[in-house]
Design a protein around this motif. Sequence first.
Motif, PDB file in Angstrom:
ATOM      1  N   PHE A 101       5.104 -52.410  14.150  1.00  0.00           N
ATOM      2  CA  PHE A 101       4.275 -51.759  13.705  1.00  0.00           C
ATOM      3  C   PHE A 101       3.609 -52.026  12.110  1.00  0.00           C
ATOM      4  O   PHE A 101       2.628 -52.084  11.526  1.00  0.00           O
ATOM      5  CB  PHE A 101       4.784 -49.912  13.511  1.00  0.00           C
ATOM      6  CG  PHE A 101       5.105 -49.353  15.130  1.00  0.00           C
ATOM      7  CD1 PHE A 101       4.148 -49.872  15.918  1.00  0.00           C
ATOM      8  CD2 PHE A 101       5.506 -48.436  15.602  1.00  0.00           C
ATOM      9  CE1 PHE A 101       4.510 -49.129  17.300  1.00  0.00           C
ATOM     10  CE2 PHE A 101       6.255 -48.648  16.763  1.00  0.00           C
ATOM     11  CZ  PHE A 101       5.480 -48.722  17.777  1.00  0.00           C
ATOM     12  N   GLU A 102       4.836 -51.840  11.543  1.00  0.00           N
ATOM     13  CA  GLU A 102       4.600 -51.673   9.989  1.00  0.00           C
ATOM     14  C   GLU A 102       3.311 -53.915   9.839  1.00  0.00           C
ATOM     15  O   GLU A 102       3.180 -53.248   8.087  1.00  0.00           O
ATOM     16  CB  GLU A 102       5.461 -52.025   8.904  1.00  0.00           C
ATOM     17  CG  GLU A 102       6.239 -50.354   9.158  1.00  0.00           C
ATOM     18  CD  GLU A 102       7.328 -50.950   8.488  1.00  0.00           C
ATOM     19  OE1 GLU A 102       7.974 -51.837   8.671  1.00  0.00           O
ATOM     20  OE2 GLU A 102       8.036 -49.385   8.338  1.00  0.00           O
ATOM     21  N   HIS A 103       3.665 -54.297  10.603  1.00  0.00           N
ATOM     22  CA  HIS A 103       2.634 -55.400  10.400  1.00  0.00           C
ATOM     23  C   HIS A 103       2.030 -55.608  11.113  1.00  0.00           C
ATOM     24  O   HIS A 103       1.255 -57.021  11.568  1.00  0.00           O
ATOM     25  CB  HIS A 103       3.578 -56.707  10.383  1.00  0.00           C
ATOM     26  CG  HIS A 103       4.842 -57.128   9.028  1.00  0.00           C
ATOM     27  ND1 HIS A 103       5.643 -56.124   9.121  1.00  0.00           N
ATOM     28  CD2 HIS A 103       4.859 -57.776   8.285  1.00  0.00           C
ATOM     29  CE1 HIS A 103       6.462 -56.609   7.670  1.00  0.00           C
ATOM     30  NE2 HIS A 103       5.925 -57.305   7.693  1.00  0.00           N
ATOM     31  N   GLY A 104       1.703 -54.709  11.765  1.00  0.00           N
ATOM     32  CA  GLY A 104       0.545 -55.164  12.644  1.00  0.00           C
ATOM     33  C   GLY A 104       0.059 -55.192  14.131  1.00  0.00           C
ATOM     34  O   GLY A 104      -1.281 -54.260  14.805  1.00  0.00           O
ATOM     35  N   ALA A 105       1.167 -54.692  14.801  1.00  0.00           N
ATOM     36  CA  ALA A 105       0.958 -54.831  16.289  1.00  0.00           C
ATOM     37  C   ALA A 105       1.422 -53.906  16.505  1.00  0.00           C
ATOM     38  O   ALA A 105       2.256 -53.010  16.562  1.00  0.00           O
ATOM     39  CB  ALA A 105       2.319 -55.611  16.522  1.00  0.00           C
ATOM     40  N   SER A 106       0.907 -53.696  18.087  1.00  0.00           N
ATOM     41  CA  SER A 106       1.432 -52.546  18.371  1.00  0.00           C
ATOM     42  C   SER A 106       2.296 -52.952  19.301  1.00  0.00           C
ATOM     43  O   SER A 106       2.753 -53.991  19.996  1.00  0.00           O
ATOM     44  CB  SER A 106       0.011 -51.942  19.699  1.00  0.00           C
ATOM     45  OG  SER A 106      -1.323 -51.328  19.226  1.00  0.00           O
ATOM     46  N   VAL A 107       3.087 -52.230  20.107  1.00  0.00           N
ATOM     47  CA  VAL A 107       4.302 -52.222  20.953  1.00  0.00           C
ATOM     48  C   VAL A 107       4.433 -52.152  22.434  1.00  0.00           C
ATOM     49  O   VAL A 107       4.170 -50.743  22.491  1.00  0.00           O
ATOM     50  CB  VAL A 107       5.470 -51.967  20.335  1.00  0.00           C
ATOM     51  CG1 VAL A 107       6.785 -52.002  21.140  1.00  0.00           C
ATOM     52  CG2 VAL A 107       6.219 -52.201  18.902  1.00  0.00           C
TER      53      VAL A 107
END
Length: 433
Positions: free
Chosen positions: A96-102
């Motif tokens: 999340f903190e590096h720009g990705a959704s999960v």
Amino acid sequence: MMRKRPLKVALLGCGVVGSEVARIMTTHAADLAARIGAPVELAGVAVRRPSRVREGIDPALVTTDATALVKRGDIDVVVEVIGGIEPARTLITTAFEHGASVVSANKALLAQDGAALHALAQEQGRDLYYEAAVAGAIPLIRPLRESLAGDKVNRVLGIVNGTTNFILDKMDSTGAGYQEALDEATALGYAEADPTADVEGFDAAAKAAILAGIAFHTRVRLDDVYREGMIEVTAADFASAKAMGCTIKLLAICERAADGGSVTARVHPAMIPLSHPLASVRGAYNAVFVESDAAGQLMFYGPGAGGAPTASAVLGDLVAVCRNKLSGATGPGDSAYTQLPVSPMGEVVTRYHISLDVADKPGVLAQVATVFAEHGVSIDTVRQQGRQDGGGDASLVVVTHRASDASLSGTVEALRNLDTVRGVASIMRVEGE
């Protein structure tokens, strides 16, 4: 016009489910691109054992450094199928903190820390999807949080663990004992070498916490879920169930109180009438029965585990998250506006089937009935049968009307103190009526 730059996906875990996710992403690449509006590229696969051969996966994509993979900055979606609490929790928050959704299939983590993960996803403007965390391939979470978003869900009743359903179905259909049915489930690959999480209800309890939270728009954690396993269910219990026109299932039950002021979530074996749709769910299949104000009764049924079925749910989430990414939007997040308390098990009201070993002499039934009356538990039916070996004991089966769990517990404790009661052979709830 299709976007030229592919959306990059990091896959955490490449076991039974992860390998199927990778396979489908490769074999259905053109279809996925057409449905999403851009190509989807597997950018990296984090594993524990890099030397293992993984058919269809470029070895150059394989890494043991999951943290570095989710920190890359060019990853659009992280698919987490490693399970457990750590390192999954840290990897998801880092993503999340590096720009990705999960997209996750991690029921244990979501049941324990779902609220915190949703909060971080919202803060970072990311998606958190987890259809595969409950009931495998069955579309369930999205219908609950999207299709039924305008309705009021009152009850969710389901078989959400395929291993236990296979075991109980085998006991019911063949008369096998618990251990014999478990051995067959293990031999067929339905049960793990250590089946504790399944047969003791831990797996189903995590799923119940997730379902209750979504259905009732409130926060329900794993610790809030009452749990009983099914290892003490016997052939005698099934014989009693059949005499009542019932069968036995391990159920996850999530309910909103009649006054709407609280919710309950519980997992335990229960007798259900053969006329109920869940009674016909056989083998390792899952099914969830939903009751709501406007839609009425809905049934969701299908394979609840396995590599390909679970991967199907993961890929469905992946498509949705990628579409959101392209449109610059996010999907529905955590909805816990009701903030309803979770009531203790003692306040749950249902019917009960109690089997007692008693002295076979006059007056015993009257003593037992008096104990029930003193604790406010009304008796529906009683069946007494002498022992075939001619001994001095008899079997007494009592089925109650609806009563609170606390009242029933008090009744059972008092029964155990009667000189004429040799033992309480079994206690089982009766649901689905």
